[in-house]
Write an enzyme that holds these catalytic residues in place. Structure first.
Site, PDB file in Angstrom:
ATOM      1  N   ASP A  87     -53.674 -31.559  22.221  1.00  0.00           N
ATOM      2  CA  ASP A  87     -53.905 -32.342  21.334  1.00  0.00           C
ATOM      3  C   ASP A  87     -53.703 -34.046  21.880  1.00  0.00           C
ATOM      4  O   ASP A  87     -54.221 -33.650  22.631  1.00  0.00           O
ATOM      5  CB  ASP A  87     -52.464 -32.131  20.719  1.00  0.00           C
ATOM      6  CG  ASP A  87     -52.411 -33.104  19.395  1.00  0.00           C
ATOM      7  OD1 ASP A  87     -53.672 -33.937  18.490  1.00  0.00           O
ATOM      8  OD2 ASP A  87     -51.596 -33.512  18.839  1.00  0.00           O
ATOM      9  N   ARG A  97     -47.378 -18.363  11.839  1.00  0.00           N
ATOM     10  CA  ARG A  97     -47.932 -17.855  13.187  1.00  0.00           C
ATOM     11  C   ARG A  97     -48.527 -16.792  12.700  1.00  0.00           C
ATOM     12  O   ARG A  97     -49.975 -16.996  13.821  1.00  0.00           O
ATOM     13  CB  ARG A  97     -46.621 -17.345  13.908  1.00  0.00           C
ATOM     14  CG  ARG A  97     -45.630 -19.190  14.411  1.00  0.00           C
ATOM     15  CD  ARG A  97     -44.922 -18.976  16.114  1.00  0.00           C
ATOM     16  NE  ARG A  97     -44.035 -19.981  15.684  1.00  0.00           N
ATOM     17  CZ  ARG A  97     -44.717 -20.604  16.806  1.00  0.00           C
ATOM     18  NH1 ARG A  97     -45.439 -21.034  17.052  1.00  0.00           N
ATOM     19  NH2 ARG A  97     -43.288 -21.434  17.272  1.00  0.00           N
TER      20      ARG A  97
HETATM   21  P1  IMP Z   1     -49.516 -31.604  23.504  1.00  0.00           P
HETATM   22  O1  IMP Z   1     -48.907 -32.150  24.100  1.00  0.00           O
HETATM   23  O2  IMP Z   1     -50.226 -33.538  22.157  1.00  0.00           O
HETATM   24  O3  IMP Z   1     -50.925 -31.970  23.572  1.00  0.00           O
HETATM   25  O4  IMP Z   1     -48.921 -31.289  22.007  1.00  0.00           O
HETATM   26  C1  IMP Z   1     -49.270 -29.597  22.310  1.00  0.00           C
HETATM   27  C2  IMP Z   1     -48.564 -28.924  21.360  1.00  0.00           C
HETATM   28  O5  IMP Z   1     -48.474 -29.627  20.423  1.00  0.00           O
HETATM   29  C3  IMP Z   1     -49.355 -27.620  21.169  1.00  0.00           C
HETATM   30  O6  IMP Z   1     -48.527 -26.286  21.900  1.00  0.00           O
HETATM   31  C4  IMP Z   1     -48.547 -26.668  19.476  1.00  0.00           C
HETATM   32  O7  IMP Z   1     -47.286 -26.605  19.777  1.00  0.00           O
HETATM   33  C5  IMP Z   1     -48.523 -28.697  18.897  1.00  0.00           C
HETATM   34  N1  IMP Z   1     -49.281 -29.017  18.726  1.00  0.00           N
HETATM   35  C6  IMP Z   1     -50.318 -29.345  18.308  1.00  0.00           C
HETATM   36  N2  IMP Z   1     -51.297 -29.931  16.985  1.00  0.00           N
HETATM   37  C7  IMP Z   1     -50.565 -28.717  16.782  1.00  0.00           C
HETATM   38  C8  IMP Z   1     -51.509 -28.667  15.429  1.00  0.00           C
HETATM   39  O8  IMP Z   1     -52.395 -29.126  14.969  1.00  0.00           O
HETATM   40  N3  IMP Z   1     -50.488 -27.543  14.844  1.00  0.00           N
HETATM   41  C9  IMP Z   1     -49.802 -26.810  15.075  1.00  0.00           C
HETATM   42  N4  IMP Z   1     -49.420 -27.673  16.731  1.00  0.00           N
HETATM   43  C10 IMP Z   1     -49.972 -28.495  16.973  1.00  0.00           C
END
Ligand code: IMP
Ligand code: MG
Length: 172
Positions: free
Chosen positions: A101, A163
């Site tokens: 993300d 999940r």
């Molecule tokens: P990042 O550090 O912002 O890249 O976040 C990654 C983590 O955020 C992932 O491992 C997920 O646990 C959570 N995450 C990000 N987007 C989503 C989504 O659309 N649904 C569920 N979990 C998400």
């Protein structure tokens, strides 16, 4: 919970793509052994399926970090909840994630794991939301690039729920 979930990627499409990703890894790591590291808990469904399709010998390990509270927004703070059981020095390693993300979680983990001197380290993610990226980082292999929607299922949760949905859905 009283919410509507719309299918974004169905089970058949997921399985077909995961099989392709496994074949891609088999070609890339031919003649090698691979340490597959799953990021708990979101990556477990993807990781199980991916490694079952692979012919390359693998060993598995897990780590757990939290970057999210119980909602849809990132806190930006990453906590290490569980470290790996085994050292990775000299190993070919892939880090398996459910979704990239902002990229904060993976860039943090890549920095931590690189210090342990693996022979190689690659990131494989089932889903990617590149429009939300805050840190400059690209996964080596991506299953599906998706729009900026909050998704659940196939390991992904909303407040720890959903999940085990066998598809990727969007919460309305
Ligand atoms: P990042 O550090 O912002 O890249 O976040 C990654 C983590 O955020 C992932 O491992 C997920 O646990 C959570 N995450 C990000 N987007 C989503 C989504 O659309 N649904 C569920 N979990 C998400
Ligand atoms: Mg996660």
């Amino acid at each position: 919970m009283d919410v509507n979930i719309e299918t974004l990627i169905d089970q058949e499409t997921l399985q077909k793509r995961i099989r392709e990703m496994a074949e891609e890894l088999d070609r890339e790591y031919e003649g090698k052994e691979l340490r597959v590291i799953g990021i708990l808990k979101g990556s477990v469904y993807f990781m199980c399926e991916l490694t079952r399709y692979m012919k390359t010998p693998v060993t598995l390990d897990f780590l757990s970090v939290s970057s999210y509270g119980n909602g849809m927004e990132s806190t930006g703070v990453i906590h290490f909840n569980k470290d790996l059981d085994e050292p990775i020095e000299g190993r070919d390693v892939i880090l398996v994630e459910d979704i990239m993300d902002t990229g904060r979680t993976l860039s943090f983990l890549i920095n931590v794991l690189k210090e342990r001197k693996p022979a190689s380290l690659k990131v494989i993610t089932l889903l990617d939301k590149p429009s939300r990226r805050l840190v400059k980082i690209e996964p080596a292999i991506t299953g599906f690039t998706i729009p900026d929607r909050f998704v659940v299922g196939y390991g992904l949760d909303y407040a720890q729920n959903y999940r085990n949905l066998p598809y990727i859905g969007v919460i309305e």
